[in-house]
Design an enzyme around this catalytic site. Structure first.
Site, PDB file in Angstrom:
ATOM      1  N   LYS A 291     -14.376   1.797  -9.979  1.00 19.02           N
ATOM      2  CA  LYS A 291     -14.464   3.272  -9.583  1.00 19.02           C
ATOM      3  C   LYS A 291     -14.659   4.258 -10.802  1.00 19.02           C
ATOM      4  O   LYS A 291     -15.295   5.128 -10.824  1.00 19.02           O
ATOM      5  CB  LYS A 291     -12.926   3.463  -9.177  1.00 19.02           C
ATOM      6  CG  LYS A 291     -12.477   2.579  -8.043  1.00 19.02           C
ATOM      7  CD  LYS A 291     -11.103   3.324  -7.625  1.00 19.02           C
ATOM      8  CE  LYS A 291     -10.211   2.948  -8.333  1.00 19.02           C
ATOM      9  NZ  LYS A 291      -9.620   1.776  -8.685  1.00 19.02           N
TER      10      LYS A 291
ATOM     11  N   ARG B 283      -3.345   7.085  -3.985  1.00 14.66           N
ATOM     12  CA  ARG B 283      -3.071   5.881  -3.745  1.00 14.66           C
ATOM     13  C   ARG B 283      -2.285   5.439  -2.753  1.00 14.66           C
ATOM     14  O   ARG B 283      -2.233   4.149  -2.562  1.00 14.66           O
ATOM     15  CB  ARG B 283      -2.717   5.294  -5.108  1.00 14.66           C
ATOM     16  CG  ARG B 283      -3.774   4.207  -5.798  1.00 14.66           C
ATOM     17  CD  ARG B 283      -3.056   3.654  -7.063  1.00 14.66           C
ATOM     18  NE  ARG B 283      -3.720   2.881  -7.805  1.00 14.66           N
ATOM     19  CZ  ARG B 283      -4.451   3.107  -8.968  1.00 14.66           C
ATOM     20  NH1 ARG B 283      -4.954   4.317  -9.270  1.00 14.66           N
ATOM     21  NH2 ARG B 283      -5.069   2.020  -9.678  1.00 14.66           N
TER      22      ARG B 283
ATOM     23  N   ARG C  60     -11.374  -7.774 -18.740  1.00 12.21           N
ATOM     24  CA  ARG C  60     -11.727  -6.362 -18.946  1.00 12.21           C
ATOM     25  C   ARG C  60     -11.125  -5.960 -20.543  1.00 12.21           C
ATOM     26  O   ARG C  60     -10.066  -6.557 -20.966  1.00 12.21           O
ATOM     27  CB  ARG C  60     -11.266  -5.695 -17.780  1.00 12.21           C
ATOM     28  CG  ARG C  60     -11.416  -4.098 -18.214  1.00 12.21           C
ATOM     29  CD  ARG C  60     -10.390  -3.266 -17.272  1.00 12.21           C
ATOM     30  NE  ARG C  60     -11.123  -2.872 -15.777  1.00 12.21           N
ATOM     31  CZ  ARG C  60     -10.625  -1.772 -15.159  1.00 12.21           C
ATOM     32  NH1 ARG C  60      -9.202  -1.590 -15.408  1.00 12.21           N
ATOM     33  NH2 ARG C  60     -11.087  -1.618 -14.142  1.00 12.21           N
TER      34      ARG C  60
ATOM     35  N   ARG D  63      -5.697  -4.426 -21.799  1.00 10.39           N
ATOM     36  CA  ARG D  63      -4.718  -3.736 -21.198  1.00 10.39           C
ATOM     37  C   ARG D  63      -3.698  -4.612 -20.585  1.00 10.39           C
ATOM     38  O   ARG D  63      -3.901  -5.884 -20.263  1.00 10.39           O
ATOM     39  CB  ARG D  63      -5.144  -2.806 -20.134  1.00 10.39           C
ATOM     40  CG  ARG D  63      -4.975  -1.251 -20.450  1.00 10.39           C
ATOM     41  CD  ARG D  63      -5.906  -0.726 -19.609  1.00 10.39           C
ATOM     42  NE  ARG D  63      -5.769  -0.813 -18.120  1.00 10.39           N
ATOM     43  CZ  ARG D  63      -6.256  -0.108 -17.234  1.00 10.39           C
ATOM     44  NH1 ARG D  63      -7.305   0.745 -17.584  1.00 10.39           N
ATOM     45  NH2 ARG D  63      -6.158  -0.293 -15.971  1.00 10.39           N
TER      46      ARG D  63
ATOM     47  N   ARG E 211      -1.471  -6.502  -8.740  1.00 12.58           N
ATOM     48  CA  ARG E 211      -2.223  -5.132  -8.407  1.00 12.58           C
ATOM     49  C   ARG E 211      -2.851  -5.178  -7.128  1.00 12.58           C
ATOM     50  O   ARG E 211      -2.888  -4.270  -6.631  1.00 12.58           O
ATOM     51  CB  ARG E 211      -2.818  -4.751  -9.811  1.00 12.58           C
ATOM     52  CG  ARG E 211      -2.224  -4.347 -10.853  1.00 12.58           C
ATOM     53  CD  ARG E 211      -2.544  -3.203 -11.385  1.00 12.58           C
ATOM     54  NE  ARG E 211      -3.735  -3.526 -12.089  1.00 12.58           N
ATOM     55  CZ  ARG E 211      -4.687  -2.734 -12.303  1.00 12.58           C
ATOM     56  NH1 ARG E 211      -4.637  -1.350 -12.034  1.00 12.58           N
ATOM     57  NH2 ARG E 211      -5.888  -2.962 -12.814  1.00 12.58           N
TER      58      ARG E 211
HETATM   59  P1  ADP Z   1      -7.867   0.678 -12.240  1.00 17.39           P
HETATM   60  O1  ADP Z   1      -8.788   1.525 -12.679  1.00 17.39           O
HETATM   61  O2  ADP Z   1      -7.841  -0.657 -12.681  1.00 17.39           O
HETATM   62  O3  ADP Z   1      -7.458   0.690 -10.789  1.00 17.39           O
HETATM   63  P2  ADP Z   1      -5.936   2.676 -12.941  1.00 17.39           P
HETATM   64  O4  ADP Z   1      -6.245   2.840 -14.528  1.00 17.39           O
HETATM   65  O5  ADP Z   1      -6.482   3.527 -12.147  1.00 17.39           O
HETATM   66  O6  ADP Z   1      -6.303   1.310 -12.700  1.00 17.39           O
HETATM   67  O7  ADP Z   1      -4.300   2.674 -12.936  1.00 17.39           O
HETATM   68  C1  ADP Z   1      -3.445   1.986 -13.562  1.00 17.39           C
HETATM   69  C2  ADP Z   1      -1.901   1.899 -13.307  1.00 17.39           C
HETATM   70  O8  ADP Z   1      -1.723   3.252 -13.266  1.00 17.39           O
HETATM   71  C3  ADP Z   1      -1.788   1.209 -11.650  1.00 17.39           C
HETATM   72  O9  ADP Z   1      -1.486   0.054 -11.548  1.00 17.39           O
HETATM   73  C4  ADP Z   1      -0.606   2.101 -11.381  1.00 17.39           C
HETATM   74  O10 ADP Z   1       0.584   1.556 -12.037  1.00 17.39           O
HETATM   75  C5  ADP Z   1      -0.716   3.512 -11.940  1.00 17.39           C
HETATM   76  N1  ADP Z   1      -1.423   4.674 -11.290  1.00 17.39           N
HETATM   77  C6  ADP Z   1      -2.649   5.237 -11.428  1.00 17.39           C
HETATM   78  N2  ADP Z   1      -2.792   6.062 -10.251  1.00 17.39           N
HETATM   79  C7  ADP Z   1      -1.767   6.025  -9.541  1.00 17.39           C
HETATM   80  C8  ADP Z   1      -1.507   6.823  -8.275  1.00 17.39           C
HETATM   81  N3  ADP Z   1      -2.329   7.817  -7.873  1.00 17.39           N
HETATM   82  N4  ADP Z   1      -0.120   6.463  -7.820  1.00 17.39           N
HETATM   83  C9  ADP Z   1       0.605   5.420  -8.243  1.00 17.39           C
HETATM   84  N5  ADP Z   1       0.317   4.893  -9.622  1.00 17.39           N
HETATM   85  C10 ADP Z   1      -0.881   5.077 -10.313  1.00 17.39           C
END
Ligand code: ADP
Ligand code: ZN
Length: 223
Positions: free
Chosen positions: A13, A88, A127, A162, A173
């Site tokens: 994404k 999310r 990653r 990370r 996740r």
């Molecule tokens: P990725 O790009 O690998 O999907 P993100 O960087 O978007 O991961 O998100 C990392 C973490 O941040 C998630 O696992 C969650 O804990 C938190 N997070 C990010 N965005 C949200 C959201 N909109 N609602 C709840 N938690 C979030």
């Protein structure tokens, strides 16, 4: 234009959002980046959310909404924005709709990225992220390695893994995604804004091609 990037963790994404923001000339907001910045700067907010992120759980909706609402009120997003990692949960999606309604806006397109599950797990654990918060480049040791091991091509800063790229956390996740975020696919399907497409290195369908298809789709829809 309001564009949402939807997809399981490590689908890509963020990488597609980076391409789209240049092509569409609108900013991209990554909730994960905002959260990680707060954690590394040890803000009060950062302290509250760290426990959830470390376990691969979602940050509670009220905290997410507090942070994202204030970000969406800043001037640079007035002409449009790409949302990467938000919403999310259904609650977040509904809150976003309400927020936009007040300004006579709506979600224009939701890009739903699909990637085979085993590829996602492999991608997550391989990653590596740039440690420079201004750069945030993402690498993959197998699919897209840096030119010099452990060093960011773009800015020369050290790369790191990370916590959420560790195998147990990565698996959790994905489960959280299925339970909390996957229902958004139907939510947006109902309003007719969903655009589903595949992003998979295995079949050589890469981020640039996906981004190009999104641009085409936006044109087709007159957006
Ligand atoms: P990725 O790009 O690998 O999907 P993100 O960087 O978007 O991961 O998100 C990392 C973490 O941040 C998630 O696992 C969650 O804990 C938190 N997070 C990010 N965005 C949200 C959201 N909109 N609602 C709840 N938690 C979030
Ligand atoms: Zn960098």
């Amino acid at each position: 234009m309001i564009l949402i990037m939807l997809g399981a963790p490590a689908t890509g994404k963020g990488s597609v959002a980076e391409i789209l923001k240049e092509k569409l000339n609108i900013p991209s907001i990554s909730s994960g980046d905002i959260f990680r910045k707060n954690i590394s700067e040890e803000t009060e907010f950062g302290k509250k959310i760290k426990v959830f992120m470390d376990k691969g759980e979602l940050v509670p909706d009220d905290l997410v909404l507090e942070m994202i609402t204030s970000r969406l009120n800043e001037d640079d997003v007035k002409n449009g924005v790409i949302l990467d990692g938000f919403p999310r949960t259904l609650k977040q999606a509904e809150a976003l709709d309400k927020m936009l309604e007040k300004e006579n806006k709506k979600v224009d397109m939701v890009v739903n990225l699909e990637t085979p599950r085993d590829e996602l797990l492999e991608r997550t654990t391989n990653r590596r992220n740039c440690s420079n918060k201004e750069c945030n480049s993402i690498y993959n040791l197998i699919l897209h390695p840096p030119k010099v091991e452990g060093i960011c091509d773009k800015c020369g800063s050290p790369l790191y893994q990370r916590d959420d790229a560790k195998p147990e956390v990565a698996k959790n996740r994905l489960e959280v995604y299925d339970r909390e975020t996957a229902p958004l696919v139907n939510y947006y399907k109902k309003t007719g804004v969903l655009y589903t497409t595949i992003l998979s290195q295995r079949i050589n369908r890469m981020k640039d091609e996906v981004a190009q298809d999104v641009i085409e789709e936006l044109k087709n829809k007159g957006l």
